[in-house]
Design a protein around this motif. Structure first.
Motif, PDB file in Angstrom:
ATOM      1  N   VAL A 147       0.779  -1.201   0.035  1.00 32.48           N
ATOM      2  CA  VAL A 147      -0.089  -0.177  -0.059  1.00 32.48           C
ATOM      3  C   VAL A 147       0.986   1.141   0.028  1.00 32.48           C
ATOM      4  O   VAL A 147       0.595   2.199  -0.668  1.00 32.48           O
ATOM      5  N   ASP A 148       2.030   1.241   0.717  1.00 36.67           N
ATOM      6  CA  ASP A 148       2.986   2.397   1.009  1.00 36.67           C
ATOM      7  C   ASP A 148       3.432   2.621  -0.615  1.00 36.67           C
ATOM      8  O   ASP A 148       3.641   3.795  -1.043  1.00 36.67           O
ATOM      9  N   ALA A 149       3.667   1.494  -1.131  1.00 34.63           N
ATOM     10  CA  ALA A 149       4.369   1.775  -2.610  1.00 34.63           C
ATOM     11  C   ALA A 149       3.378   2.517  -3.635  1.00 34.63           C
ATOM     12  O   ALA A 149       3.695   3.270  -4.298  1.00 34.63           O
ATOM     13  N   LEU A 150       2.001   1.959  -3.362  1.00 29.75           N
ATOM     14  CA  LEU A 150       1.186   2.703  -4.150  1.00 29.75           C
ATOM     15  C   LEU A 150       0.914   4.275  -3.784  1.00 29.75           C
ATOM     16  O   LEU A 150       0.835   5.068  -4.601  1.00 29.75           O
ATOM     17  N   ARG A 151       1.003   4.398  -2.547  1.00 29.84           N
ATOM     18  CA  ARG A 151       0.765   5.639  -2.041  1.00 29.84           C
ATOM     19  C   ARG A 151       2.141   6.829  -2.814  1.00 29.84           C
ATOM     20  O   ARG A 151       1.514   7.807  -3.272  1.00 29.84           O
ATOM     21  N   LYS A 152       3.019   6.253  -2.565  1.00 35.80           N
ATOM     22  CA  LYS A 152       4.359   6.792  -3.198  1.00 35.80           C
ATOM     23  C   LYS A 152       4.113   7.101  -4.622  1.00 35.80           C
ATOM     24  O   LYS A 152       4.343   8.285  -5.050  1.00 35.80           O
ATOM     25  N   ALA A 153       3.893   5.911  -5.208  1.00 39.82           N
ATOM     26  CA  ALA A 153       3.690   6.209  -6.895  1.00 39.82           C
ATOM     27  C   ALA A 153       2.515   7.157  -7.122  1.00 39.82           C
ATOM     28  O   ALA A 153       2.582   7.792  -8.334  1.00 39.82           O
ATOM     29  N   TRP A 154       1.559   7.287  -6.305  1.00 36.85           N
ATOM     30  CA  TRP A 154       0.617   8.159  -6.776  1.00 36.85           C
ATOM     31  C   TRP A 154       0.495   9.416  -6.061  1.00 36.85           C
ATOM     32  O   TRP A 154      -0.360  10.172  -6.318  1.00 36.85           O
ATOM     33  N   GLY A 155       1.585   9.547  -5.300  1.00 38.93           N
ATOM     34  CA  GLY A 155       1.524  10.970  -4.789  1.00 38.93           C
ATOM     35  C   GLY A 155       0.607  11.364  -3.531  1.00 38.93           C
ATOM     36  O   GLY A 155       0.054  12.394  -3.354  1.00 38.93           O
ATOM     37  N   VAL A 156       0.332  10.143  -2.813  1.00 43.90           N
ATOM     38  CA  VAL A 156      -0.636  10.447  -1.807  1.00 43.90           C
ATOM     39  C   VAL A 156       0.343  10.385  -0.602  1.00 43.90           C
ATOM     40  O   VAL A 156       0.755   9.341   0.163  1.00 43.90           O
ATOM     41  N   VAL A 200     -10.694  11.488   2.227  1.00 39.55           N
ATOM     42  CA  VAL A 200     -11.573  10.235   1.882  1.00 39.55           C
ATOM     43  C   VAL A 200     -10.925   9.887   0.633  1.00 39.55           C
ATOM     44  O   VAL A 200     -11.191  10.566  -0.451  1.00 39.55           O
ATOM     45  N   LYS A 201     -10.483   8.527   0.373  1.00 35.99           N
ATOM     46  CA  LYS A 201     -10.037   8.188  -0.987  1.00 35.99           C
ATOM     47  C   LYS A 201     -10.695   7.693  -1.904  1.00 35.99           C
ATOM     48  O   LYS A 201     -11.431   6.679  -1.379  1.00 35.99           O
ATOM     49  N   VAL A 202     -11.259   7.912  -2.964  1.00 36.88           N
ATOM     50  CA  VAL A 202     -12.366   7.422  -3.754  1.00 36.88           C
ATOM     51  C   VAL A 202     -11.454   6.804  -5.186  1.00 36.88           C
ATOM     52  O   VAL A 202     -10.899   7.574  -5.747  1.00 36.88           O
ATOM     53  N   LEU A 203     -11.674   5.712  -5.364  1.00 36.68           N
ATOM     54  CA  LEU A 203     -10.944   5.021  -6.411  1.00 36.68           C
ATOM     55  C   LEU A 203     -12.208   4.459  -7.591  1.00 36.68           C
ATOM     56  O   LEU A 203     -13.016   3.938  -7.263  1.00 36.68           O
ATOM     57  N   LEU A 204     -11.750   4.862  -8.936  1.00 34.86           N
ATOM     58  CA  LEU A 204     -12.144   4.464 -10.112  1.00 34.86           C
ATOM     59  C   LEU A 204     -11.354   3.609 -10.709  1.00 34.86           C
ATOM     60  O   LEU A 204     -10.577   4.162 -11.206  1.00 34.86           O
ATOM     61  N   ALA A 205     -11.521   2.446 -10.530  1.00 39.36           N
ATOM     62  CA  ALA A 205     -10.459   1.418 -11.449  1.00 39.36           C
ATOM     63  C   ALA A 205     -11.115   0.999 -12.783  1.00 39.36           C
ATOM     64  O   ALA A 205     -12.231   0.496 -12.693  1.00 39.36           O
ATOM     65  N   GLY A 206     -10.659   1.291 -13.799  1.00 37.24           N
ATOM     66  CA  GLY A 206     -11.080   1.011 -15.212  1.00 37.24           C
ATOM     67  C   GLY A 206     -10.332   1.518 -16.228  1.00 37.24           C
ATOM     68  O   GLY A 206      -9.762   2.767 -15.937  1.00 37.24           O
ATOM     69  N   HIS A 266      -2.173   2.932 -15.136  1.00 34.43           N
ATOM     70  CA  HIS A 266      -2.504   1.419 -14.716  1.00 34.43           C
ATOM     71  C   HIS A 266      -1.850   0.810 -13.530  1.00 34.43           C
ATOM     72  O   HIS A 266      -0.822   1.670 -13.252  1.00 34.43           O
ATOM     73  N   CYS A 267      -2.540   0.034 -12.936  1.00 34.28           N
ATOM     74  CA  CYS A 267      -2.342  -0.519 -11.610  1.00 34.28           C
ATOM     75  C   CYS A 267      -2.408  -2.168 -11.675  1.00 34.28           C
ATOM     76  O   CYS A 267      -3.207  -2.669 -12.068  1.00 34.28           O
ATOM     77  N   ASP A 268      -0.829  -2.347 -11.313  1.00 28.56           N
ATOM     78  CA  ASP A 268      -0.908  -4.029 -11.471  1.00 28.56           C
ATOM     79  C   ASP A 268      -1.252  -4.816  -9.947  1.00 28.56           C
ATOM     80  O   ASP A 268      -1.579  -5.941 -10.077  1.00 28.56           O
ATOM     81  N   ALA A 307      -7.736   2.894  -1.042  1.00 26.28           N
ATOM     82  CA  ALA A 307      -9.072   3.665  -0.803  1.00 26.28           C
ATOM     83  C   ALA A 307      -9.830   3.395   0.250  1.00 26.28           C
ATOM     84  O   ALA A 307      -9.822   2.282   0.681  1.00 26.28           O
ATOM     85  N   ASP A 308     -10.829   4.450   0.463  1.00 27.36           N
ATOM     86  CA  ASP A 308     -12.018   4.203   1.335  1.00 27.36           C
ATOM     87  C   ASP A 308     -13.202   3.733   0.611  1.00 27.36           C
ATOM     88  O   ASP A 308     -14.002   3.141   1.373  1.00 27.36           O
TER      89      ASP A 308
END
Length: 387
Positions: free
Chosen positions: A185-194, A201-207, A269-271, A280-281
């Motif tokens: 999760v930390d790796a994604l936070r860093k990659a996404w600048g969060v 509140v984090k809202v994720l649209l995956a697609g 893209h997210c692997d 996300a929340d």
């Protein structure tokens, strides 16, 4: 009844890049290998081929994504040779264009033919209905939801007994909150600048970045939230543009014009989707056209996250309004603004409660094992029917 010891499955799909049909292809190939059979996939290729091979499946690379009639004829010949060489037991097509070559090859070799309706194909002309009907001309049709099955029966003159509903499955060995380490999760936070201390509140649209996924509706809903003075949300668009650079640029312009650069981000893209859902929340699925199933509504529930989704299509079977998430009119920015505000204001406790209910329900109804078992049983049924 069990699969024959020499069972060989040939699945045919345009590409193995990303998506629900592609994931199902990988899952079924793995299930066949585990059952002692051979799993072949004819496809143009893609990033998921590595997973196929790692799971024991075999790749037969050919341009089955084409709609060029001459290339389709060439594909039919290639598939005939493959079927004969590998002694294929069943051909399973997962898209219309490759279904033509697959059906021709199956007929030429006397091999049973199965097709899965992964989407709801609209037809405004008799020619388009004929094109879509290629998916119904085999031994069995698999629908990925009751919504899809109803559509097939309303569109095509087919015996209802030949149409079986098998909902898509979720790999709970992958989508399990307990298996996702904090560093992922930390790796994604860093990659996404969060930032780790970002309390929004984090809202994720995956697609994938395509117009039907409803990104523009969400940008407008976010603009209205911001206009009310709200800065307690961060919306993340995780998906590949798959060459649709014009649409991706349009989204960036809309975000900038609305002054939402700090509130709405395109992260690519997210692997590692399990980690993405934990970051996300809330997950959202604001599609403007009905999804036939909507795996992106079930996977976040498996990870304990509530879902806001458009109130149409197969999603109405997977999201329970007010219980595991919220159903919202598609393409209505005002309604989506209110739904987002409701989800944000529900607080951690309520969102956690909804997520837990959704997780339990997903395990009961949408396990990957159940999908694979039902699909192998469908293959057995087809083989028995041919005998």
């Amino acid at each position: 009844m069990a699969l024959p010891s020499d069972f060989t499955l040939l699945q045919v799909i345009p590409e193995l890049e990303t998506g629900g049909a592609e994931q199902s292809t990988i899952d079924i190939a793995q299930a066949v290998v585990r059952a002692g059979g051979t799993a072949l996939v004819a496809t143009a290729g893609g990033r998921m081929t590595q997973r196929l091979i790692a799971d024991g499946g075999r790749l037969a690379q050919m341009p089955v994504q084409t709609k060029n009639p001459l290339v389709m004829l060439g594909n039919a010949a290639r598939l005939v040779a493959l079927i004969r060489q590998e002694k294929v037991s069943i051909v399973h097509a997962r898209s219309r264009a490759p279904a033509f070559a697959s059906l021709w090859a199956a007929h030429a070799t006397g091999t049973p033919f199965v097709a899965t309706y992964h989407g709801v194909y609209k037809a405004k002309s008799s020619l388009k209905r004929w094109y879509n009907a290629v998916m119904t001309r085999g031994d069995l049709v698999i629908a990925n939801s009751e919504y899809t099955r109803d559509h097939i029966l309303s569109e095509h003159a087919i015996d209802p007994a030949k149409v079986v509903t098998i909902p898509r499955g979720v790999d709970f060995g992958r989508f399990d909150p307990g298996l996702v380490t904090p560093n992922r999760v930390d790796a994604l936070r860093k990659a996404w600048g969060v930032a780790p201390d970002d309390g929004r509140v984090k809202v994720l649209l995956a697609g994938r970045l395509t117009r039907i996924k409803g990104h523009l509706t969400i940008i407008e809903a976010a603009r209205r939230l911001a206009a009310e003075g709200r800065h307690d949300f961060l919306i993340l668009f995780a998906g590949d543009d798959q060459g649709r650079t014009g649409y991706a640029e349009e989204l960036r312009r809309e975000i900038a014009d609305a002054g939402l650069q700090e509130a709405v981000r395109i992260v690519g893209h997210c692997d590692d989707m399990p980690a993405a859902y934990l970051l996300a929340d809330v997950a959202i699925l604001p599609t403007t056209v009905p999804e036939s199933f909507g795996r992106a509504a079930v996977e976040p529930q498996a990870m304990g996250r509530p879902v806001i989704a458009s109130n149409h299509g197969g999603v109405t079977e997977t999201v329970v309004d007010g219980v595991t998430g919220w159903l919202v009119p598609p393409g209505d920015p005002e309604a989506w603004m209110r739904a987002l505000a409701l989800a944000i204001d529900s607080g951690v406790g309520k969102r956690s409660e909804m997520g837990h209910i959704g997780q339990t329900r997903a395990h009961q109804l949408y396990s990957n094992d159940a999908m694979c078992s039902a699909t192998l049983a469908a293959y057995e049924r087809v083989l028995e029917g041919r005998r």
